[in-house]
Design a protein around this motif. Sequence first.
Motif, mmCIF file in Angstrom:
data_model
loop_
_atom_site.group_PDB
_atom_site.id
_atom_site.type_symbol
_atom_site.label_atom_id
_atom_site.label_comp_id
_atom_site.label_asym_id
_atom_site.label_seq_id
_atom_site.Cartn_x
_atom_site.Cartn_y
_atom_site.Cartn_z
ATOM 1 N N TRP A 83 57.243 32.154 20.496
ATOM 2 C CA TRP A 83 56.932 32.922 21.704
ATOM 3 C C TRP A 83 55.431 32.975 21.980
ATOM 4 C CZ3 TRP A 83 60.398 32.855 25.107
ATOM 5 C CH2 TRP A 83 61.728 32.799 24.721
ATOM 6 N N VAL A 84 54.735 31.927 21.588
ATOM 7 C CA VAL A 84 53.324 31.773 21.922
ATOM 8 C C VAL A 84 53.248 31.052 23.273
ATOM 9 C CG1 VAL A 84 51.181 30.606 21.262
ATOM 10 C CG2 VAL A 84 52.581 31.742 19.523
ATOM 11 N N SER A 85 52.391 31.557 24.136
ATOM 12 C CA SER A 85 52.215 30.939 25.444
ATOM 13 C C SER A 85 51.667 29.531 25.290
ATOM 14 C CB SER A 85 51.245 31.767 26.292
ATOM 15 O OG SER A 85 50.951 31.096 27.506
ATOM 16 N N ARG A 86 52.171 28.649 26.106
ATOM 17 C CA ARG A 86 51.641 27.291 26.157
ATOM 18 C C ARG A 86 50.591 27.153 27.258
ATOM 19 N NH1 ARG A 86 57.482 24.482 25.487
ATOM 20 N NH2 ARG A 86 57.566 24.507 23.210
ATOM 21 N N GLY A 87 50.244 28.275 27.858
ATOM 22 C CA GLY A 87 49.218 28.266 28.896
ATOM 23 C C GLY A 87 49.759 28.673 30.248
ATOM 24 N N ILE A 88 48.848 28.948 31.131
ATOM 25 C CA ILE A 88 49.169 29.382 32.490
ATOM 26 C C ILE A 88 48.455 28.458 33.467
ATOM 27 C CG2 ILE A 88 48.935 31.267 34.172
ATOM 28 C CD1 ILE A 88 48.802 33.185 31.747
ATOM 29 N N THR A 89 49.156 28.072 34.505
ATOM 30 C CA THR A 89 48.533 27.337 35.604
ATOM 31 C C THR A 89 48.689 28.175 36.868
ATOM 32 O OG1 THR A 89 50.557 26.103 36.097
ATOM 33 C CG2 THR A 89 48.984 25.059 34.594
ATOM 34 N N TYR A 90 47.703 28.069 37.756
ATOM 35 C CA TYR A 90 47.809 28.792 39.017
ATOM 36 C C TYR A 90 47.285 27.935 40.157
ATOM 37 C CZ TYR A 90 42.802 30.058 38.948
ATOM 38 O OH TYR A 90 41.432 30.033 38.953
ATOM 39 N N SER A 91 47.817 28.205 41.341
ATOM 40 C CA SER A 91 47.331 27.549 42.548
ATOM 41 C C SER A 91 47.059 28.627 43.589
ATOM 42 C CB SER A 91 48.343 26.535 43.079
ATOM 43 O OG SER A 91 49.548 27.183 43.444
ATOM 44 N N VAL A 92 46.101 28.330 44.470
ATOM 45 C CA VAL A 92 45.663 29.306 45.466
ATOM 46 C C VAL A 92 45.672 28.660 46.841
ATOM 47 C CG1 VAL A 92 43.825 30.906 46.141
ATOM 48 C CG2 VAL A 92 44.082 30.259 43.731
ATOM 49 N N GLU A 93 46.254 29.379 47.798
ATOM 50 C CA GLU A 93 46.181 28.992 49.203
ATOM 51 C C GLU A 93 45.355 30.061 49.911
ATOM 52 O OE1 GLU A 93 50.169 27.704 50.835
ATOM 53 O OE2 GLU A 93 50.717 28.545 48.869
ATOM 54 N N VAL A 94 44.394 29.632 50.717
ATOM 55 C CA VAL A 94 43.538 30.566 51.443
ATOM 56 C C VAL A 94 43.592 30.220 52.928
ATOM 57 C CG1 VAL A 94 41.183 31.428 51.745
ATOM 58 C CG2 VAL A 94 41.994 30.805 49.461
ATOM 59 N N ASP A 95 43.910 31.228 53.739
ATOM 60 C CA ASP A 95 43.866 31.092 55.187
ATOM 61 C C ASP A 95 42.501 31.616 55.619
ATOM 62 O OD1 ASP A 95 44.257 31.030 57.920
ATOM 63 O OD2 ASP A 95 45.794 32.600 57.948
ATOM 64 N N SER A 96 41.668 30.704 56.104
ATOM 65 C CA SER A 96 40.308 31.079 56.474
ATOM 66 C C SER A 96 39.828 30.206 57.619
ATOM 67 C CB SER A 96 39.372 30.889 55.271
ATOM 68 O OG SER A 96 38.026 31.092 55.647
ATOM 69 N N PRO A 97 39.068 30.787 58.546
ATOM 70 C CA PRO A 97 38.461 29.965 59.591
ATOM 71 C C PRO A 97 37.260 29.171 59.071
ATOM 72 C CG PRO A 97 37.795 32.252 59.865
ATOM 73 C CD PRO A 97 38.794 32.218 58.741
ATOM 74 N N ALA A 98 36.838 29.454 57.846
ATOM 75 C CA ALA A 98 35.688 28.759 57.266
ATOM 76 C C ALA A 98 36.054 27.317 56.931
ATOM 77 C CB ALA A 98 35.221 29.488 56.010
ATOM 78 N N GLY A 99 35.042 26.515 56.734
ATOM 79 C CA GLY A 99 35.250 25.125 56.373
ATOM 80 C C GLY A 99 35.791 24.964 54.957
ATOM 81 N N ASP A 101 34.672 23.281 52.474
ATOM 82 C CA ASP A 101 33.656 23.408 51.430
ATOM 83 C C ASP A 101 33.376 24.868 51.092
ATOM 84 O OD1 ASP A 101 33.422 20.660 51.222
ATOM 85 O OD2 ASP A 101 31.586 20.536 52.424
ATOM 86 N N ASP A 102 33.357 25.730 52.116
ATOM 87 C CA ASP A 102 33.135 27.153 51.869
ATOM 88 C C ASP A 102 34.286 27.754 51.068
ATOM 89 O OD1 ASP A 102 30.686 27.180 53.193
ATOM 90 O OD2 ASP A 102 31.587 27.744 55.114
ATOM 91 N N VAL A 103 35.516 27.410 51.440
ATOM 92 C CA VAL A 103 36.681 27.916 50.712
ATOM 93 C C VAL A 103 36.668 27.384 49.287
ATOM 94 C CG1 VAL A 103 39.212 27.902 50.583
ATOM 95 C CG2 VAL A 103 38.065 28.255 52.793
ATOM 96 N N ALA A 104 36.327 26.124 49.107
ATOM 97 C CA ALA A 104 36.242 25.551 47.760
ATOM 98 C C ALA A 104 35.195 26.291 46.929
ATOM 99 C CB ALA A 104 35.915 24.060 47.833
ATOM 100 N N GLY A 105 34.091 26.687 47.551
ATOM 101 C CA GLY A 105 33.063 27.453 46.849
ATOM 102 C C GLY A 105 33.577 28.806 46.389
ATOM 103 N N VAL A 106 34.369 29.451 47.232
ATOM 104 C CA VAL A 106 34.985 30.727 46.841
ATOM 105 C C VAL A 106 35.905 30.516 45.651
ATOM 106 C CG1 VAL A 106 36.619 32.523 47.553
ATOM 107 C CG2 VAL A 106 34.809 31.780 49.135
ATOM 108 N N LEU A 107 36.756 29.502 45.711
ATOM 109 C CA LEU A 107 37.715 29.261 44.624
ATOM 110 C C LEU A 107 37.013 28.901 43.324
ATOM 111 C CD1 LEU A 107 40.577 27.418 46.522
ATOM 112 C CD2 LEU A 107 40.364 29.854 45.943
ATOM 113 N N GLU A 108 35.918 28.175 43.412
ATOM 114 C CA GLU A 108 35.155 27.846 42.202
ATOM 115 C C GLU A 108 34.547 29.114 41.602
ATOM 116 O OE1 GLU A 108 33.707 26.018 38.999
ATOM 117 O OE2 GLU A 108 35.058 25.102 40.459
ATOM 118 N N ALA A 109 34.002 29.974 42.459
ATOM 119 C CA ALA A 109 33.437 31.234 41.970
ATOM 120 C C ALA A 109 34.522 32.085 41.313
ATOM 121 C CB ALA A 109 32.768 31.998 43.119
ATOM 122 N N VAL A 110 35.679 32.162 41.943
ATOM 123 C CA VAL A 110 36.794 32.957 41.401
ATOM 124 C C VAL A 110 37.206 32.424 40.040
ATOM 125 C CG1 VAL A 110 39.237 33.537 41.718
ATOM 126 C CG2 VAL A 110 37.633 33.768 43.629
#
Length: 135
Positions: A83-99, A101-110
């Motif tokens: 019962w040891v975790s083999r890891g977690i993966t996550y994906s993010v969808e963002v609805d934004s009027p920004a470009g 590259d800006d959204v990618a910058g947010v996701l990298e910071a997060v």
Amino acid sequence: MDDLGVTVSAGSYRSTDPEAVHFPHRWSDEGVAVQAAFTGAHLLHLSAAGCVLNDVYREAQRLGVAVAGVRVSATGDFDTDTWVSRGITYSVEVDSPAGADDVAGVLEAVDQVAEIPRAIRAGATVRRVPAAGQE
């Protein structure tokens, strides 16, 4: 193993599925929707997904990127012998009027600052202590 995936969503991506559970949310007026079974595995994945969703809003605000909605899905697997975790993966969808590259910058910071994923990656210590009155 059964599907251990979870989804959290807010804003324009907030789920209206009747089985979703809705909670107030400091970053969106309509609150956040949670789609997850109630097992320890799902709650572990939910903690990572919820933290990422919150941090998308926080980091987007810090970086001046408008966000209309966020959806985060997380899943993982466990070794059923230990019962040891083999890891977690996550994906993010963002609805934004920004470009993109800006959204990618947010996701990298997060990905760098999200507290729960960072704690899990570091191998946080978890220990049981006596309940109040049961020392």
